[in-house]
Write a protein that holds these residues in place. Structure first.
Motif, PDB file in Angstrom:
ATOM      1  N   LYS A 139       0.808  -1.220   0.000  1.00 42.56           N
ATOM      2  CA  LYS A 139       0.000   0.000   0.000  1.00 42.56           C
ATOM      3  C   LYS A 139       0.839   1.268   0.000  1.00 42.56           C
ATOM      4  CE  LYS A 139      -4.087  -1.986   2.243  1.00 42.56           C
ATOM      5  NZ  LYS A 139      -5.005  -1.904   3.413  1.00 42.56           N
ATOM      6  N   ILE A 140       1.964   1.250   0.722  1.00 40.83           N
ATOM      7  CA  ILE A 140       2.762   2.455   0.873  1.00 40.83           C
ATOM      8  C   ILE A 140       3.351   2.937  -0.452  1.00 40.83           C
ATOM      9  CG2 ILE A 140       4.888   1.212   1.379  1.00 40.83           C
ATOM     10  CD1 ILE A 140       3.726   4.460   3.044  1.00 40.83           C
ATOM     11  N   TYR A 141       3.399   2.044  -1.450  1.00 40.71           N
ATOM     12  CA  TYR A 141       3.961   2.406  -2.753  1.00 40.71           C
ATOM     13  C   TYR A 141       2.880   2.598  -3.821  1.00 40.71           C
ATOM     14  CZ  TYR A 141       8.200   0.790  -0.469  1.00 40.71           C
ATOM     15  OH  TYR A 141       9.242   0.619   0.422  1.00 40.71           O
ATOM     16  N   GLN A 142       1.617   2.444  -3.435  1.00 41.46           N
ATOM     17  CA  GLN A 142       0.540   2.599  -4.401  1.00 41.46           C
ATOM     18  C   GLN A 142       0.222   4.073  -4.644  1.00 41.46           C
ATOM     19  OE1 GLN A 142      -2.797   0.195  -3.131  1.00 41.46           O
ATOM     20  NE2 GLN A 142      -1.603  -1.713  -3.159  1.00 41.46           N
ATOM     21  N   GLU A 143      -0.627   4.320  -5.628  1.00 38.81           N
ATOM     22  CA  GLU A 143      -0.884   5.687  -6.082  1.00 38.81           C
ATOM     23  C   GLU A 143      -1.407   6.595  -4.974  1.00 38.81           C
ATOM     24  OE1 GLU A 143      -3.363   8.060  -9.598  1.00 38.81           O
ATOM     25  OE2 GLU A 143      -3.588   5.873  -9.333  1.00 38.81           O
ATOM     26  N   GLY A 144      -2.269   6.062  -4.097  1.00 38.00           N
ATOM     27  CA  GLY A 144      -2.821   6.899  -3.033  1.00 38.00           C
ATOM     28  C   GLY A 144      -1.749   7.469  -2.129  1.00 38.00           C
ATOM     29  N   TRP A 145      -0.795   6.631  -1.713  1.00 33.72           N
ATOM     30  CA  TRP A 145       0.279   7.109  -0.858  1.00 33.72           C
ATOM     31  C   TRP A 145       1.276   7.960  -1.624  1.00 33.72           C
ATOM     32  CZ3 TRP A 145       0.812   7.713   4.109  1.00 33.72           C
ATOM     33  CH2 TRP A 145       0.017   6.965   4.975  1.00 33.72           C
ATOM     34  N   ARG A 146       1.457   7.669  -2.911  1.00 31.93           N
ATOM     35  CA  ARG A 146       2.363   8.513  -3.718  1.00 31.93           C
ATOM     36  C   ARG A 146       1.823   9.937  -3.804  1.00 31.93           C
ATOM     37  NH1 ARG A 146       2.468   3.972  -7.437  1.00 31.93           N
ATOM     38  NH2 ARG A 146       1.371   5.229  -9.013  1.00 31.93           N
ATOM     39  N   THR A 147       0.502  10.072  -3.805  1.00 30.42           N
ATOM     40  CA  THR A 147      -0.105  11.404  -3.804  1.00 30.42           C
ATOM     41  C   THR A 147       0.189  12.126  -2.493  1.00 30.42           C
ATOM     42  OG1 THR A 147      -1.893  10.612  -5.244  1.00 30.42           O
ATOM     43  CG2 THR A 147      -2.266  12.670  -4.050  1.00 30.42           C
ATOM     44  N   VAL A 148       0.129  11.397  -1.375  1.00 28.81           N
ATOM     45  CA  VAL A 148       0.445  11.986  -0.070  1.00 28.81           C
ATOM     46  C   VAL A 148       1.891  12.463  -0.042  1.00 28.81           C
ATOM     47  CG1 VAL A 148       0.670  11.518   2.403  1.00 28.81           C
ATOM     48  CG2 VAL A 148      -1.279  10.604   1.121  1.00 28.81           C
ATOM     49  N   PHE A 149       2.796  11.641  -0.530  1.00 31.97           N
ATOM     50  CA  PHE A 149       4.217  12.013  -0.552  1.00 31.97           C
ATOM     51  C   PHE A 149       4.466  13.248  -1.405  1.00 31.97           C
ATOM     52  CE2 PHE A 149       4.999   7.347   0.355  1.00 31.97           C
ATOM     53  CZ  PHE A 149       5.365   7.567   1.666  1.00 31.97           C
ATOM     54  N   SER A 150       3.787  13.343  -2.526  1.00 29.93           N
ATOM     55  CA  SER A 150       3.987  14.495  -3.401  1.00 29.93           C
ATOM     56  C   SER A 150       3.441  15.772  -2.773  1.00 29.93           C
ATOM     57  CB  SER A 150       3.315  14.249  -4.761  1.00 29.93           C
ATOM     58  OG  SER A 150       1.903  14.119  -4.614  1.00 29.93           O
ATOM     59  N   ALA A 151       2.411  15.648  -1.905  1.00 30.40           N
ATOM     60  CA  ALA A 151       1.840  16.822  -1.246  1.00 30.40           C
ATOM     61  C   ALA A 151       2.768  17.322  -0.141  1.00 30.40           C
ATOM     62  CB  ALA A 151       0.464  16.494  -0.686  1.00 30.40           C
ATOM     63  N   ASP A 152       3.183  16.444   0.771  1.00 31.82           N
ATOM     64  CA  ASP A 152       4.105  16.820   1.848  1.00 31.82           C
ATOM     65  C   ASP A 152       4.695  15.545   2.445  1.00 31.82           C
ATOM     66  OD1 ASP A 152       5.580  17.902   3.864  1.00 31.82           O
ATOM     67  OD2 ASP A 152       3.918  18.882   4.900  1.00 31.82           O
ATOM     68  N   ALA A 153       5.879  15.192   1.989  1.00 31.80           N
ATOM     69  CA  ALA A 153       6.512  13.944   2.425  1.00 31.80           C
ATOM     70  C   ALA A 153       6.931  13.993   3.889  1.00 31.80           C
ATOM     71  CB  ALA A 153       7.731  13.645   1.547  1.00 31.80           C
ATOM     72  N   ASN A 154       7.092  15.187   4.450  1.00 35.34           N
ATOM     73  CA  ASN A 154       7.601  15.307   5.815  1.00 35.34           C
ATOM     74  C   ASN A 154       6.587  14.894   6.886  1.00 35.34           C
ATOM     75  OD1 ASN A 154      10.390  16.500   5.627  1.00 35.34           O
ATOM     76  ND2 ASN A 154       9.269  18.014   4.416  1.00 35.34           N
ATOM     77  N   VAL A 155       5.312  14.797   6.520  1.00 37.53           N
ATOM     78  CA  VAL A 155       4.299  14.467   7.523  1.00 37.53           C
ATOM     79  C   VAL A 155       4.189  12.959   7.749  1.00 37.53           C
ATOM     80  CG1 VAL A 155       2.982  16.512   6.892  1.00 37.53           C
ATOM     81  CG2 VAL A 155       2.399  14.317   5.846  1.00 37.53           C
ATOM     82  N   VAL A 156       4.850  12.153   6.922  1.00 34.90           N
ATOM     83  CA  VAL A 156       4.698  10.699   6.974  1.00 34.90           C
ATOM     84  C   VAL A 156       5.738  10.087   7.915  1.00 34.90           C
ATOM     85  CG1 VAL A 156       4.638   8.571   5.636  1.00 34.90           C
ATOM     86  CG2 VAL A 156       3.846  10.709   4.609  1.00 34.90           C
TER      87      VAL A 156
END
Length: 216
Positions: free
Chosen positions: A90-107
């Motif tokens: 899941k962490i590498y799927q599109e949904g999480w990739r969108t989160v990383f592109s928005a702000d990777a520092n919050v993860v």
């Protein structure tokens, strides 16, 4: 005093991990979701949840969903024979990739997977149509988090950084420790506490031999 283990650098950011690296050994044991594309005779006994099936030869049926360690999935994967197909965590799927592109520092990367970058790089070994997007996401995530990591390692010398470090992937923790060591060494040098530079044993032995030759 010698250490019991001298740290070996990870090779997991490439397609082949370093089998001498403890980090890579731990990373290669992380589980990967797969789907069998063919029946696997006599292997059901190794997977207790499958061993009680109807197959008389104790086989793993085609289409079974399993979680295999990365090293085993890589060994069984073959484009031509189609033994198994790999599903993206899941962490590498599109949904999480969108989160990383928005702000990777919050993860909290360590919670999601302590070897996020290394494990993600190993996923490129499998023929997946999303490989390009995965590799781009890994790179941009690292770039987005790198500056904060190094800023904290250089500017939080006497502060409690445990909360930050707890959220870092293992590679990021190594970078953070390297940054703090560099800062500590620099401050020791400024205070005149740096260790004195001395000639190596090789140079000293060479000088001794040279003086002996001159006396002869």
């Amino acid at each position: 005093m010698s250490e019991a283990y001298f740290r070996v650098e990870s090779g997991a950011l490439g397609l082949q991990e370093n089998f001498l690296s403890l980090d890579d050994i731990l990373m290669s044991h992380e589980k990967l979701p797969v789907r069998t594309e063919t029946s696997m005779p006599r292997l059901g006994a190794f997977f207790l949840e499958r061993s009680g099936g109807a197959d008389t030869d104790n086989a793993i049926p085609q289409g079974s969903k399993l979680e295999l360690p990365l090293w085993l999935a890589k060994g069984l994967y073959d484009n031509k024979r189609r033994i198994l197909s790999v599903e993206l965590p899941k962490i590498y799927q599109e949904g999480w990739r969108t989160v990383f592109s928005a702000d990777a520092n919050v993860v909290d990367l360590h919670k999601m997977g302590p070897h996020f970058y290394g494990f993600g790089s190993q996923l490129l070994h499998f023929d997946n149509p999303e490989n390009v997007d995965i590799s781009q996401s890994l790179l941009q995530t690292f770039i987005g988090r790198f500056r904060r990591i190094m800023d904290c390692s250089q500017n939080a010398y006497n502060e409690d950084t445990s909360a930050l470090v707890a959220r870092l992937d293992e590679m990021e923790r190594g970078l953070f420790q390297t940054g703090q060591k560099g800062l500590n060494d620099f401050q020791c040098w400024e205070k005149g506490q740096a260790s004195q530079i001395t000639a190596s044993n090789l140079v000293q032995n060479y000088k001794k031999r040279k003086f002996t030759d001159m006396e002869d």
